[in-house]
Design an enzyme around this catalytic site. Structure first.
Site, PDB file in Angstrom:
ATOM      1  N   ASN A  69      -8.605  -2.507  -2.603  1.00  0.00           N
ATOM      2  CA  ASN A  69      -9.986  -2.236  -2.196  1.00  0.00           C
ATOM      3  C   ASN A  69     -10.295  -0.741  -2.162  1.00  0.00           C
ATOM      4  O   ASN A  69     -11.461  -0.336  -2.251  1.00  0.00           O
ATOM      5  CB  ASN A  69     -10.277  -2.863  -0.828  1.00  0.00           C
ATOM      6  CG  ASN A  69      -9.442  -2.288   0.289  1.00  0.00           C
ATOM      7  OD1 ASN A  69      -8.220  -2.312   0.233  1.00  0.00           O
ATOM      8  ND2 ASN A  69     -10.086  -1.764   1.325  1.00  0.00           N
ATOM      9  N   HIS A  70      -9.261   0.104  -2.085  1.00  0.00           N
ATOM     10  CA  HIS A  70      -9.498   1.550  -2.102  1.00  0.00           C
ATOM     11  C   HIS A  70      -9.653   2.104  -3.516  1.00  0.00           C
ATOM     12  O   HIS A  70     -10.043   3.272  -3.663  1.00  0.00           O
ATOM     13  CB  HIS A  70      -8.382   2.281  -1.364  1.00  0.00           C
ATOM     14  CG  HIS A  70      -8.587   2.315   0.110  1.00  0.00           C
ATOM     15  ND1 HIS A  70      -9.098   3.407   0.781  1.00  0.00           N
ATOM     16  CD2 HIS A  70      -8.369   1.370   1.053  1.00  0.00           C
ATOM     17  CE1 HIS A  70      -9.185   3.137   2.066  1.00  0.00           C
ATOM     18  NE2 HIS A  70      -8.742   1.904   2.261  1.00  0.00           N
ATOM     19  N   HIS A  76      -1.144   4.654  -0.353  1.00  0.00           N
ATOM     20  CA  HIS A  76      -2.145   5.515   0.294  1.00  0.00           C
ATOM     21  C   HIS A  76      -1.818   7.006   0.217  1.00  0.00           C
ATOM     22  O   HIS A  76      -1.882   7.723   1.215  1.00  0.00           O
ATOM     23  CB  HIS A  76      -2.340   5.091   1.746  1.00  0.00           C
ATOM     24  CG  HIS A  76      -3.253   3.907   1.895  1.00  0.00           C
ATOM     25  ND1 HIS A  76      -4.575   3.929   1.513  1.00  0.00           N
ATOM     26  CD2 HIS A  76      -3.025   2.652   2.373  1.00  0.00           C
ATOM     27  CE1 HIS A  76      -5.122   2.753   1.751  1.00  0.00           C
ATOM     28  NE2 HIS A  76      -4.202   1.948   2.259  1.00  0.00           N
ATOM     29  N   ARG A 109     -13.818  -6.944   8.753  1.00  0.00           N
ATOM     30  CA  ARG A 109     -13.910  -5.770   7.875  1.00  0.00           C
ATOM     31  C   ARG A 109     -15.314  -5.585   7.308  1.00  0.00           C
ATOM     32  O   ARG A 109     -15.651  -4.501   6.838  1.00  0.00           O
ATOM     33  CB  ARG A 109     -12.921  -5.893   6.712  1.00  0.00           C
ATOM     34  CG  ARG A 109     -11.455  -5.913   7.097  1.00  0.00           C
ATOM     35  CD  ARG A 109     -10.621  -6.080   5.818  1.00  0.00           C
ATOM     36  NE  ARG A 109      -9.192  -6.214   6.061  1.00  0.00           N
ATOM     37  CZ  ARG A 109      -8.322  -5.209   6.130  1.00  0.00           C
ATOM     38  NH1 ARG A 109      -8.761  -3.970   6.019  1.00  0.00           N
ATOM     39  NH2 ARG A 109      -7.039  -5.429   6.312  1.00  0.00           N
ATOM     40  N   ASP A 148      -6.308   7.539  -0.950  1.00  0.00           N
ATOM     41  CA  ASP A 148      -6.988   7.684   0.348  1.00  0.00           C
ATOM     42  C   ASP A 148      -5.990   7.737   1.498  1.00  0.00           C
ATOM     43  O   ASP A 148      -4.915   7.161   1.454  1.00  0.00           O
ATOM     44  CB  ASP A 148      -8.001   6.562   0.603  1.00  0.00           C
ATOM     45  CG  ASP A 148      -9.254   6.681  -0.246  1.00  0.00           C
ATOM     46  OD1 ASP A 148      -9.559   7.798  -0.692  1.00  0.00           O
ATOM     47  OD2 ASP A 148      -9.918   5.650  -0.463  1.00  0.00           O
ATOM     48  N   ARG A 149      -6.408   8.445   2.537  1.00  0.00           N
ATOM     49  CA  ARG A 149      -5.704   8.591   3.802  1.00  0.00           C
ATOM     50  C   ARG A 149      -4.531   9.569   3.742  1.00  0.00           C
ATOM     51  O   ARG A 149      -4.387  10.400   4.600  1.00  0.00           O
ATOM     52  CB  ARG A 149      -5.243   7.246   4.377  1.00  0.00           C
ATOM     53  CG  ARG A 149      -6.344   6.219   4.601  1.00  0.00           C
ATOM     54  CD  ARG A 149      -7.584   6.752   5.259  1.00  0.00           C
ATOM     55  NE  ARG A 149      -7.363   7.495   6.471  1.00  0.00           N
ATOM     56  CZ  ARG A 149      -7.484   7.020   7.696  1.00  0.00           C
ATOM     57  NH1 ARG A 149      -7.824   5.762   7.875  1.00  0.00           N
ATOM     58  NH2 ARG A 149      -7.292   7.782   8.746  1.00  0.00           N
ATOM     59  N   ASP A 155       0.825  -1.212   0.000  1.00  0.00           N
ATOM     60  CA  ASP A 155       0.000   0.000   0.000  1.00  0.00           C
ATOM     61  C   ASP A 155       0.864   1.269   0.000  1.00  0.00           C
ATOM     62  O   ASP A 155       1.894   1.328   0.661  1.00  0.00           O
ATOM     63  CB  ASP A 155      -0.886   0.031   1.241  1.00  0.00           C
ATOM     64  CG  ASP A 155      -1.931  -1.073   1.258  1.00  0.00           C
ATOM     65  OD1 ASP A 155      -1.672  -2.152   0.694  1.00  0.00           O
ATOM     66  OD2 ASP A 155      -3.009  -0.856   1.842  1.00  0.00           O
ATOM     67  N   HIS A 198      -3.974  -7.931  -3.954  1.00  0.00           N
ATOM     68  CA  HIS A 198      -4.029  -6.932  -2.895  1.00  0.00           C
ATOM     69  C   HIS A 198      -4.412  -7.533  -1.552  1.00  0.00           C
ATOM     70  O   HIS A 198      -3.748  -7.309  -0.537  1.00  0.00           O
ATOM     71  CB  HIS A 198      -5.016  -5.817  -3.237  1.00  0.00           C
ATOM     72  CG  HIS A 198      -5.113  -4.803  -2.140  1.00  0.00           C
ATOM     73  ND1 HIS A 198      -4.097  -3.913  -1.864  1.00  0.00           N
ATOM     74  CD2 HIS A 198      -6.079  -4.561  -1.200  1.00  0.00           C
ATOM     75  CE1 HIS A 198      -4.429  -3.175  -0.824  1.00  0.00           C
ATOM     76  NE2 HIS A 198      -5.625  -3.543  -0.402  1.00  0.00           N
ATOM     77  N   HIS A 219      -2.463  -4.782   1.968  1.00  0.00           N
ATOM     78  CA  HIS A 219      -3.780  -4.641   2.590  1.00  0.00           C
ATOM     79  C   HIS A 219      -3.787  -4.477   4.104  1.00  0.00           C
ATOM     80  O   HIS A 219      -4.743  -3.961   4.654  1.00  0.00           O
ATOM     81  CB  HIS A 219      -4.634  -5.849   2.178  1.00  0.00           C
ATOM     82  CG  HIS A 219      -6.106  -5.727   2.474  1.00  0.00           C
ATOM     83  ND1 HIS A 219      -6.833  -4.582   2.229  1.00  0.00           N
ATOM     84  CD2 HIS A 219      -6.990  -6.634   2.971  1.00  0.00           C
ATOM     85  CE1 HIS A 219      -8.103  -4.794   2.562  1.00  0.00           C
ATOM     86  NE2 HIS A 219      -8.218  -6.021   3.019  1.00  0.00           N
ATOM     87  N   ASP A 246      -4.081   0.007  -3.528  1.00  0.00           N
ATOM     88  CA  ASP A 246      -4.293   1.039  -2.510  1.00  0.00           C
ATOM     89  C   ASP A 246      -3.318   2.200  -2.707  1.00  0.00           C
ATOM     90  O   ASP A 246      -2.486   2.502  -1.853  1.00  0.00           O
ATOM     91  CB  ASP A 246      -4.201   0.466  -1.096  1.00  0.00           C
ATOM     92  CG  ASP A 246      -5.527  -0.134  -0.641  1.00  0.00           C
ATOM     93  OD1 ASP A 246      -6.421  -0.322  -1.490  1.00  0.00           O
ATOM     94  OD2 ASP A 246      -5.672  -0.412   0.573  1.00  0.00           O
TER      95      ASP A 246
END
Length: 327
Positions: free
Chosen positions: A134-135, A76, A231, A105-106, A74, A184, A258, A102
């Protein structure tokens, strides 16, 4: 609530004009701009996504990747930490890279991070592989930062729409020299063989359940068999599941991302599976180191650990934060 947009609505003449307009020189300029953590124009984003789409259309759900390769977890949106990753891992195109999703995001710079990786993919399609995380989803990015960042930096949702359209074309997994399966999240109770992954229609928003969802959301756990994931999507899979999958597909390792790992990487199930995490000091406060996995031409592997970019390089951070969550 959700936006709809499709590059496929462009006429053939419009698409051809856009593709011709993006030269290698244009890509080199965009890459240099994005490396400096500066934005490219909305028009450039649209052109870049159009050209990248054609490259992703040619890729399999289980994309073949040749060693040597550097495998990354990831990111991010931590752009300056991605630059640290390239410092310790080598630059594109001199090194072959596989990123396990990923990208957004974040972090504060999801736009610059994803567009840089997309531009590198478009400029050097055989030297960088981008998997879907998944993002890379319309739903997730409207909650955890990427949508708001696009709106703030470009003044409209257009760039978010172009990028989320491209998310639908990212491949689901990769296979390094037929022996290292990269994904992922993890495995699915609906999937026993790689050929079953190859038959998935991936060019959709990430479903809430089913095999595609599981590949992006599942996690390894010290159990036998399967369990529901806390999750709320995907599953927990145990040592017997990983062993059977590896044996059935004649592979040596499941490599995935992940999950935050404070040490940057973590082995599972007597080295049948591995988590790689490549976002140091995740969310700018977790204090973890990051890792990349280097695989040579003989499939021997080694880890390189790296820290977050120094504060003097990173500069002042934006004050806007995204909601906390555990994904």
């Amino acid at each position: 609530f959700f936006f709809s947009f499709s590059l496929s609505r462009l006429t053939l003449d419009e698409r051809a004009t856009m593709e011709v307009a993006v030269t290698n020189g244009d890509l080199d300029r965009q890459i240099e701009t994005l490396r400096q953590c500066m934005l490219i124009s909305e028009t450039d984003v649209k052109l870049l996504c159009s050209r990248a789409r054609e490259i992703f259309l040619e890729e399999s759900n289980v994309q073949r990747v040749n060693a040597p390769v550097v495998i990354c977890g990831d990111i991010h949106g931590q752009h300056f930490d991605l630059m640290e990753l390239f410092k310790v891992g080598g630059d594109v195109p001199s090194c072959n890279y596989l990123f396990m999703g990923d990208f957004v995001d974040r972090g504060y710079y999801s736009v610059e991070t994803f567009l840089l990786l997309l531009a590198l993919k478009t400029r050097y399609p055989n030297r960088i592989t981008l998997l879907r995380g998944n993002h890379e989803s319309r739903q997730i990015t409207q909650v955890y930062g990427f949508y708001d960042e696009c709106l703030r930096k470009y003044g409209s949702s257009n760039v978010w729409e172009y990028c989320t359209e491209i998310f639908d074309f990212l491949t689901l997994s990769a296979l390094v020299d037929d022996k290292i399966f990269c994904v992922h999240g993890g495995l699915s109770p609906s999937i026993n063989t790689l050929d079953q992954i190859r038959t998935i229609d991936r060019r959709i928003e990430v479903p809430h359940e089913g095999p595609m969802c599981d590949l992006l959301w599942s996690d390894p756990e010290d159990i036998e068999g399967w369990a529901l994931s806390p999750r709320g999507a995907g599953y927990l899979f145990g040592t017997d599941v990983a062993s059977k999958f590896n044996e059935a597909n004649n592979i040596e390792l499941i490599c995935r991302a992940h999950q935050l790992v404070m040490e940057g990487y973590k082995w599972h199930f007597n080295n049948a599976a591995l988590t790689v995490w490549s976002a140091p000091n995740y969310c700018y406060r977790c204090g973890n180191v990051a890792a990349i996995l280097k695989v040579d031409e003989h499939l021997h592997h080694s880890f390189t650990i790296f820290q977050a970019a120094p504060a003097d390089i990173r500069g002042a951070e934006p004050k806007k934060l995204q909601p906390d969550y555990f994904l």
